[in-house]
Scaffold this active site. Sequence first.
Site, mmCIF file in Angstrom:
data_model
loop_
_atom_site.group_PDB
_atom_site.id
_atom_site.type_symbol
_atom_site.label_atom_id
_atom_site.label_comp_id
_atom_site.label_asym_id
_atom_site.label_seq_id
_atom_site.Cartn_x
_atom_site.Cartn_y
_atom_site.Cartn_z
ATOM 1 N N GLY A 15 12.187 -38.430 16.419
ATOM 2 C CA GLY A 15 11.132 -38.533 17.175
ATOM 3 C C GLY A 15 10.858 -40.252 17.644
ATOM 4 N N ILE A 16 9.658 -39.963 18.045
ATOM 5 C CA ILE A 16 9.210 -41.755 18.330
ATOM 6 C C ILE A 16 9.395 -42.644 16.926
ATOM 7 C CG2 ILE A 16 7.309 -42.643 19.447
ATOM 8 C CD1 ILE A 16 6.109 -39.830 20.178
ATOM 9 N N SER A 140 -3.209 -39.667 20.033
ATOM 10 C CA SER A 140 -2.393 -38.708 21.175
ATOM 11 C C SER A 140 -3.807 -38.289 22.265
ATOM 12 C CB SER A 140 -2.423 -37.610 20.566
ATOM 13 O OG SER A 140 -2.031 -35.932 21.465
ATOM 14 N N TYR A 166 -5.435 -30.369 14.256
ATOM 15 C CA TYR A 166 -4.574 -32.191 15.253
ATOM 16 C C TYR A 166 -5.921 -32.846 16.040
ATOM 17 C CZ TYR A 166 -0.926 -34.260 17.676
ATOM 18 O OH TYR A 166 -0.478 -35.812 18.443
HETATM 19 N N1 LIG Z 1 5.596 -35.863 21.045
HETATM 20 C C1 LIG Z 1 4.526 -35.679 21.924
HETATM 21 O O1 LIG Z 1 4.278 -35.511 22.716
HETATM 22 C C2 LIG Z 1 2.807 -36.343 21.085
HETATM 23 C C3 LIG Z 1 2.205 -36.928 21.599
HETATM 24 C C4 LIG Z 1 0.699 -37.389 21.038
HETATM 25 C C5 LIG Z 1 1.401 -38.111 20.129
HETATM 26 N N2 LIG Z 1 1.917 -37.998 19.279
HETATM 27 C C6 LIG Z 1 2.207 -38.517 18.267
HETATM 28 O O2 LIG Z 1 3.510 -38.900 17.843
HETATM 29 C C7 LIG Z 1 3.271 -39.408 16.541
HETATM 30 C C8 LIG Z 1 4.667 -38.951 16.254
HETATM 31 O O3 LIG Z 1 5.653 -37.867 17.073
HETATM 32 P P1 LIG Z 1 6.552 -37.072 17.255
HETATM 33 O O4 LIG Z 1 6.620 -36.019 18.677
HETATM 34 O O5 LIG Z 1 7.998 -38.481 17.259
HETATM 35 O O6 LIG Z 1 6.892 -36.137 15.579
HETATM 36 P P2 LIG Z 1 8.283 -35.712 15.862
HETATM 37 O O7 LIG Z 1 9.455 -35.485 15.981
HETATM 38 O O8 LIG Z 1 7.680 -34.053 14.908
HETATM 39 O O9 LIG Z 1 8.708 -36.665 13.780
HETATM 40 C C9 LIG Z 1 7.447 -36.460 13.024
HETATM 41 C C10 LIG Z 1 7.380 -37.383 12.143
HETATM 42 O O10 LIG Z 1 6.066 -37.623 10.349
HETATM 43 C C11 LIG Z 1 7.473 -36.775 9.923
HETATM 44 N N3 LIG Z 1 6.515 -36.285 8.659
HETATM 45 C C12 LIG Z 1 5.705 -35.085 8.852
HETATM 46 N N4 LIG Z 1 4.768 -35.111 7.755
HETATM 47 C C13 LIG Z 1 5.144 -36.302 6.965
HETATM 48 C C14 LIG Z 1 5.277 -36.157 6.066
HETATM 49 N N5 LIG Z 1 3.961 -35.674 4.667
HETATM 50 N N6 LIG Z 1 4.703 -37.940 4.389
HETATM 51 C C15 LIG Z 1 6.490 -38.178 5.245
HETATM 52 N N7 LIG Z 1 6.063 -38.090 6.740
HETATM 53 C C16 LIG Z 1 5.830 -37.154 7.171
HETATM 54 C C17 LIG Z 1 8.041 -36.503 9.651
HETATM 55 O O11 LIG Z 1 9.088 -35.907 9.408
HETATM 56 P P3 LIG Z 1 10.380 -34.383 8.572
HETATM 57 O O12 LIG Z 1 11.832 -34.724 9.747
HETATM 58 O O13 LIG Z 1 10.335 -34.590 7.417
HETATM 59 O O14 LIG Z 1 9.788 -33.449 9.269
HETATM 60 C C18 LIG Z 1 9.243 -36.913 10.961
HETATM 61 O O15 LIG Z 1 9.543 -38.020 10.998
HETATM 62 C C19 LIG Z 1 3.038 -38.098 15.437
HETATM 63 O O16 LIG Z 1 1.813 -39.209 14.972
HETATM 64 C C20 LIG Z 1 1.998 -37.351 17.017
HETATM 65 O O17 LIG Z 1 1.077 -36.596 17.001
HETATM 66 C C21 LIG Z 1 3.377 -37.433 19.166
#
Ligand SMILES: NC(=O)c1ccc[n+]([C@@H]2O[C@H](COP(=O)([O-])OP(=O)(O)OC[C@H]3O[C@@H](n4cnc5c(N)ncnc54)[C@H](OP(=O)(O)O)[C@@H]3O)[C@@H](O)[C@H]2O)c1
Length: 289
Positions: A15-16, A140, A166
Amino acid sequence: MSEQKTLIITGSNAGIGYTTALQAAKKGQRVIMACRNQSKADAARQTIVDAVPGADVLVRILDLSSFDSIRQFAASIEQEFDHIDALINNAGMMPSTLEHTTEGFEMQFGVNYLGHFLLTHLLIPVLSRSPDARIVHLSSLGHLWGNINEKNFRDRSPYLMGVTAYGQSKLANVLFSQELAQRLPANIVSNAVHPGFVDSDFFRNIPKAIYFFWRRVLVSPETSANFTLEMALAENWKDRSGEFVSAQGPLPKSPRLRNARLSQTLYEKSCQLTGATPLTKPALQAQVG
Ligand SMILES: NC(=O)c1ccc[n+]([C@@H]2O[C@H](COP(=O)([O-])OP(=O)(O)OC[C@H]3O[C@@H](n4cnc5c(N)ncnc54)[C@H](OP(=O)(O)O)[C@@H]3O)[C@@H](O)[C@H]2O)c1
């Protein structure tokens, strides 16, 4: 090229976070990918190295759902690196059913917020040794429907597909960033960002029919990653602290963010829950000294 910086990015195998690591590697920075799954992280690192030959990218294991893992990670960083220039608290999740961390906290409160709270405190000494250190918290727009309620730190019923949990965790991220900004030494800044709505694995748990439509408004992670990286590296973010900004799209803010008592109470409680040593506000330090 300007001097190489060393960045820690949590949850950077996907992801990000992954795209932020890739873009940082393209800029010649050293990246420490702080991830919970060794094989996923190694595969992600290899993709970066294939795309950016000679990239200075390392994998270190960090599971934010375990205080032991967080402490081991921080101790290894302290031992291995003279200083760290940026900590990007990116890892996050939104399980649809109630789960718990090793210490028994509700998983989102525990991973998205409390784990990063402990990690940040343990890394302050190594961040302090950088002349210009940055902490960036991925929050977020979802903080808007968050509320801080101690009764929900360990349990929550009903769980409502994880949406309210969340919101609490993402509100806590911003309150923490703001409180930290008042307590950090002058060479470290702390800011929070809403990355926009990004197409990533994050939405893996929402029902497929909803995702089919929701996906149309999602964008690729590059803009968010570049924005986050700017906060972590650019000169114009050097003296900004305590801000909450959007990488893309509007960002209405919760009135709870103006509640100084709430952020202080949450800060003090989080220190108790994690065993982190509280940072003293400079005004208080001056009085004591
Ligand atoms: N996507 C959106 O639209 C959006 C919007 C607002 C805010 N955000 C925020 O942006 C951030 C990144 O989100 P994303 O969209 O990139 O999500 P993502 O693609 O689901 O990636 C999340 C990452 O966090 C890791 N993670 C989860 N649980 C963990 C743990 N216990 N220890 C260490 N790493 C852990 C995951 O590892 P695994 O691969 O091992 O699960 C993955 O590398 C998050 O904080 C999210 O709340 C995202």
